[in-house]
Design a protein around this motif. Structure first.
Motif, PDB file in Angstrom:
ATOM      1  N   GLN A 275       0.653  -1.200   0.470  1.00 39.07           N
ATOM      2  CA  GLN A 275      -0.229   0.080  -0.177  1.00 39.07           C
ATOM      3  C   GLN A 275       1.016   1.141   0.651  1.00 39.07           C
TER       4      GLN A 275
ATOM      5  N   ARG B  78       3.997   6.595   1.666  1.00 38.18           N
ATOM      6  CA  ARG B  78       2.967   5.816   2.230  1.00 38.18           C
ATOM      7  C   ARG B  78       3.522   4.244   2.011  1.00 38.18           C
TER       8      ARG B  78
ATOM      9  N   HIS C 292       3.353   0.694   3.082  1.00 38.85           N
ATOM     10  CA  HIS C 292       3.251  -0.231   4.414  1.00 38.85           C
ATOM     11  C   HIS C 292       3.319  -1.892   3.879  1.00 38.85           C
TER      12      HIS C 292
ATOM     13  N   GLU D 249       3.271  -3.806   8.850  1.00 39.87           N
ATOM     14  CA  GLU D 249       4.396  -1.606   9.137  1.00 39.87           C
ATOM     15  C   GLU D 249       4.099  -1.078   8.354  1.00 39.87           C
ATOM     16  N   TRP D 250       4.324   0.271   8.958  1.00 37.14           N
ATOM     17  CA  TRP D 250       3.903   1.447   8.028  1.00 37.14           C
ATOM     18  C   TRP D 250       4.968   2.369   7.795  1.00 37.14           C
ATOM     19  N   GLU D 251       5.692   2.986   6.777  1.00 36.12           N
ATOM     20  CA  GLU D 251       6.689   3.759   7.625  1.00 36.12           C
ATOM     21  C   GLU D 251       6.058   4.779   5.594  1.00 36.12           C
TER      22      GLU D 251
END
Length: 427
Positions: free
Chosen positions: A47, A67, A69, A103-105
């Motif tokens: 994502q 963004r 994911h 996780e998201w970064e």
């Protein structure tokens, strides 16, 4: 690569010769790459988003954020390349992001536009390696962000100072129906040494036995029409920017000042033919409209057709106005088209011809040469300045006011002349 290094000693004992050994190594690496690629996550499983400002000025530095994911159960190292033209000024177009499982970064980079216009950040090229690092998946993601880059408009600082002075009444101009210099009679008052001679009311002076001056109401709906040359001479550079950039800055500065003081402002941008025509209106919203219409306009390599531009102006705008022509003064022979067209304007309107001179040429003309090449350059610079003076003098004879200043002075000088004309009630 690591697999190839490990396999090389073993292949030394391969009994079928070096050619078959190399073929076996290639087949093994191809198989490993194929398996590693299949085990890498699909790009579509990620994502990814792209965010940034929608409006920015030239030279401003802003942040653009991504963004990303990771939907898998293992840690991924994702490579992202943001496609963008060089004039956007991206500090880092290629980013490498380590993302933990589930996780998201939010990696960020900055950009600093170098030119006006509408630019697009993206699409994105995304690469995800397989678990062995032999191969991976790569795909271009059709994700973009549109940025509108306006001119920096440094003239606003000069205009703000003059606007504050005008609103305080020290320039003789007020933004309301207060008494000042205009053309609508308001009252009488004792003569002041700063009053124009033509303002003296001789009948009232005879009755009072002392000089008496007329006081007029300021008119707020006077017209200011700005003619913006987009021809080839405006594409020449001064200190890294084209003459057109400085002219656009002066145009917007004057439009903002006149708009604040209640005058109607219009713009005609032209090259070989008229390109943008903005009828005169008042108000701050109209100044913003002018900027929206002009911000991505660039000069062409064609000669400006002053006659066609002036003919359009005279046909559409018959009311007396202050005309401000932003162009470049060159040798008189090249400006004959302008000289012939000016006479049709000055019979009905007030005309200011504003031009940007190159400080480097002025400095070169004043510098004492030390070599023959420097002497040649000095002579060329003096000839260029002399041609500008001749053109300005010819325009003055024809009835135009001429302002020829370097880029740092033009906007302020043009604003001062506009305020002086309003204070004298010449419109």
């Amino acid at each position: 690569m690591a697999v190839a290094v490990l396999m090389t000693p073993a292949l030394a004992f391969w009994p079928f010769g070096p050619i078959t050994a190399a073929a076996a190594l290639v087949a093994l690496l191809s198989t490993l790459a194929l398996v590693d690629r299949r085990r890498a996550p699909r790009i579509s499983d990620l994502q990814i988003g792209l965010d940034g400002p929608e409006v920015i000025a030239v030279g401003q530095r802003r942040e653009v954020s991504l963004r990303a994911h990771n939907p898998t159960s293992r840690r991924l190292t994702v490579g992202i390349h943001i496609q963008a033209p060089p004039s956007v000024g991206l500090s880092e177009a290629r980013l490498s992001v380590a993302i933990g499982p589930q996780e998201w970064e939010l990696p960020t980079t900055t950009f600093q536009p170098l030119a006006r216009g509408i630019f697009t950040l993206g699409p994105l090229t995304v690469r995800i390696p397989g678990p062995w690092g032999v191969a991976g998946r790569q795909q271009t993601v059709d994700l973009t962000h549109r940025v509108k880059v306006y001119p920096a408009l440094p003239a606003r600082r000069h205009i703000s100072l003059r606007l504050n002075k005008a609103l305080s009444g020290r320039s003789g101009i007020r933004p309301s129906d207060l008494r000042g210099e205009g053309s609508t009679f308001d009252s009488l008052r004792p003569y002041h040494p700063d009053d124009e001679f033509r303002r003296i009311n001789w009948q009232a002076t005879a009755r009072a036995n002392e000089p008496v001056s007329n006081v007029y109401r300021e008119e707020r709906n006077q017209q200011v029409l700005i003619l913006l040359d987009c021809g080839r001479t405006m594409a020449t550079s001064i200190s890294g920017q084209s003459r057109y950039e400085y002219a656009l800055d002066s145009c917007m500065g004057l439009a903002e000042l006149a708009g604040h003081l209640g005058d109607h402002v219009g713009v005609l941008a032209f090259g070989a033919k008229p390109r943008v025509v903005i009828p005169p209106r008042s108000g701050r919203a109209h100044v913003r409209l002018i900027l929206d219409q002009l911000f991505d306009l660039s000069p062409t390599l064609e000669a400006p057709n002053y006659r066609s531009a002036f003919a359009l102006l005279l046909a559409r705008f018959r009311r007396r106005a202050l005309l401000v022509l932003l162009t470049d003064l060159t040798q008189p022979a090249a400006m004959e088209n302008l000289f012939q067209a000016v006479t049709a304007l000055v019979t009905r309107h007030l005309l200011i011809v504003a031009s940007i001179t190159d400080p480097a040429i002025s400095l070169l003309a004043r510098t004492a040469p030390e070599t023959s090449s420097q002497a040649y350059l000095k002579a060329a610079a003096e000839e260029s300045l002399l041609n500008r003076e001749r053109a300005a003098r010819k325009l003055g004879y024809l009835g135009a006011m001429v302002i020829d200043r370097d880029p740092t002075e033009l906007s302020g000088r043009l604003a001062d002349e506009y305020l002086r004309i309003k204070a004298q009630g010449r419109l």
